[in-house]
Scaffold this active site. Structure first.
Site, PDB file in Angstrom:
ATOM      1  N   ARG A  40     -31.323 -14.909  94.488  1.00  0.00           N
ATOM      2  CA  ARG A  40     -30.473 -14.899  93.162  1.00  0.00           C
ATOM      3  C   ARG A  40     -31.389 -14.017  92.156  1.00  0.00           C
ATOM      4  O   ARG A  40     -30.571 -13.504  91.362  1.00  0.00           O
ATOM      5  CB  ARG A  40     -30.393 -16.313  92.768  1.00  0.00           C
ATOM      6  CG  ARG A  40     -28.996 -16.708  93.378  1.00  0.00           C
ATOM      7  CD  ARG A  40     -28.776 -18.384  93.024  1.00  0.00           C
ATOM      8  NE  ARG A  40     -27.210 -18.783  93.383  1.00  0.00           N
ATOM      9  CZ  ARG A  40     -26.781 -19.501  93.160  1.00  0.00           C
ATOM     10  NH1 ARG A  40     -27.467 -20.665  92.505  1.00  0.00           N
ATOM     11  NH2 ARG A  40     -25.665 -19.984  93.664  1.00  0.00           N
ATOM     12  N   GLY A 379     -19.848 -22.145  94.691  1.00  0.00           N
ATOM     13  CA  GLY A 379     -18.587 -22.721  94.241  1.00  0.00           C
ATOM     14  C   GLY A 379     -17.770 -21.851  93.501  1.00  0.00           C
ATOM     15  O   GLY A 379     -16.400 -21.591  93.274  1.00  0.00           O
TER      16      GLY A 379
END
Ligand code: ADP
Ligand code: MG
Length: 401
Positions: A40, A379
């Protein structure tokens, strides 16, 4: 609806000015603060490099973990600043406050060519409440706003949504841009056959997603524990397998849909419920699971059928491992799907992997670079695919037509 990006910012807006960048540095961390997987952080580099090149001064906000609105040293971003500094090859300073006057002074004092990372936004009670007072204080940290936190864009939080009420321009960063491009291409595939593979554990969370693709996909392959629930909905005895009882009715509804794009496993790898690995596993027909055994992977025949369908696809989306891939020997179906996706990509197909565990599964198989796109936002990616929009995207400036 299209949103403005860094491309829409003039040199005057960028040069010498503070870019308040919301990144998603919610990285897996060991108890001593060591970053276990920097994917990330790496994903933020294109935006940060571009901003530095344009002589903007990046001030970064991120959350980490769930510290519940108060400071918790376990969730400090301090060590992440060091990881970023190494990857970016530019000075990165860390300041242990977020929305305070001293933090604003730090942002104003930031030297050209350097980056400032502030402390975890979720140390502040107003963050997850999208509190306007907090949003206003955060807006003082920059002269314009960039959202590059794709993994957080499904959250209406102060640093993602509220802050844009007080800080403009508000544009999408490169990561958000590339993620949206990949996800919108899946919502309206230009090349067919369009094949989707679902697996993993939780149908209940994924009903809107299945709904979306049941109509759009030419073939919808289902494996993993999700398949157990579908097989149970067909009335098959699933033994000790993981089945979502509450979702059986919905699954049955999906099976009854006309069109028949859904493909379920015909054979399965079974073992005793607590089996530590696949050494004592065996292969059975999907309708022949003994009462005391559990299905942990799709069988060889199913792998073959799934791999062939993926091999023929021109557009492919994958969410959810085909089995209990974390346990030795139960990853064969997952690896086979990853390999088939890589093969299809080599033949020119557009292939996307979404979902936290699916992304780690394809990385574990060493094939993350062999597909078109691996989403960094579990998500968020799934919600965008189901809904076609996200709160953090809606909040950004609309692109001029
Ligand atoms: P993602 O994060 O990619 O959206 P999920 O969170 O839905 O995926 O599901 C991933 C989890 O599902 C993994 O931990 C995997 O071990 C589990 N899983 C998949 N198949 C099975 C199975 N047959 N039995 C038990 N667990 C399974
Ligand atoms: Mg998961």
């Amino acid at each position: 609806m299209r949103r403005r990006t860094i491309d829409d910012l003039s040199p005057e807006i960028l040069r010498g000015r503070r870019a308040l960048v919301r990144v998603d540095f919610n990285v897996p961390m060991d108890d001593d603060g060591t970053v276990r997987d920097a994917t990330r952080v790496e994903a933020s580099l294109p935006t940060l490099r571009e901003l530095l090149e344009a002589e903007a001064r990046p001030v970064l906000l991120s959350h980490l973990g769930r510290p519940r609105g108060k400071p918790d040293p376990k969730y400090s971003l301090r060590t992440v600043a060091k990881v970023l500094e190494e990857l970016l090859e530019a000075p990165v300073s860390f300041f242990p406050e977020t929305d305070t006057d001293p933090a604003v002074q730090e942002s104003q004092a930031l030297e050209p060519g350097a980056v400032l990372l502030l402390e975890n936004t979720r140390f502040l009670p107003g963050e997850t409440k999208n509190d306007p007072a907090l949003s206003k204080r955060l807006a003082r940290l920059g002269d314009f706003y960039v959202n590059d936190a794709f993994g957080s864009t499904h959250r209406a939080h102060a640093s993602v949504v509220g802050v844009t009420e007080f800080l403009r321009p508000a544009v999408a960063g490169r990561l958000v841009e590339s993620e949206l491009e990949a996800m919108s291409a899946l919502r309206a595939p230009s090349s067919r056959p369009f094949v989707v593979a679902f697996g993993g554990a939780k149908i209940a969370d994924k009903i809107p997603l299945i709904e979306t693709f049941l109509d759009r996909a030419d073939v919808l392959l289902v494996g993993g524990a999700m398949a157990n629930t579908f097989l149970a909905a067909r009335g098959l005895p699933m033994g000790a397998s993981l089945v979502e009882r509450d979702a059986i009715e919905v699954a049955a509804g999906f099976l009854d849909r006309p069109g028949g794009a859904l493909r379920l496993p015909t054979d399965l790898v079974i073992a005793e419920p607590g089996a530590p690995d696949a050494s004592r596993s065996r292969i059975v027909r999907a309708d022949a699971i003994p009462e005391d055994m559990a299905a942990f992977d799709i069988g060889p025949e199913t792998r073959e059928v799934f791999a062939n369908a993926i091999g023929e696809s021109r557009t492919f989306f994958w969410n959810g491992p085909m089995g209990l891939f974390e346990r030795p020997g139960f990853d064969s179906g997952t690896v086979r799907v990853a390999e088939a996706a890589a093969g299809a990509t080599a033949e020119g197909a557009f292939t996307v992997v979404g979902g936290g565990d699916s992304a780690s599964a394809i990385r574990q198989a060493g094939l993350a670079d062999a597909v078109s796109h691996v989403s960094t936002g579990g998500g968020a990616a799934l919600e965008y695919l189901a809904e076609g929009t996200l709160p953090g995207i809606e909040a950004l400036d609309e692109a001029p037509r």
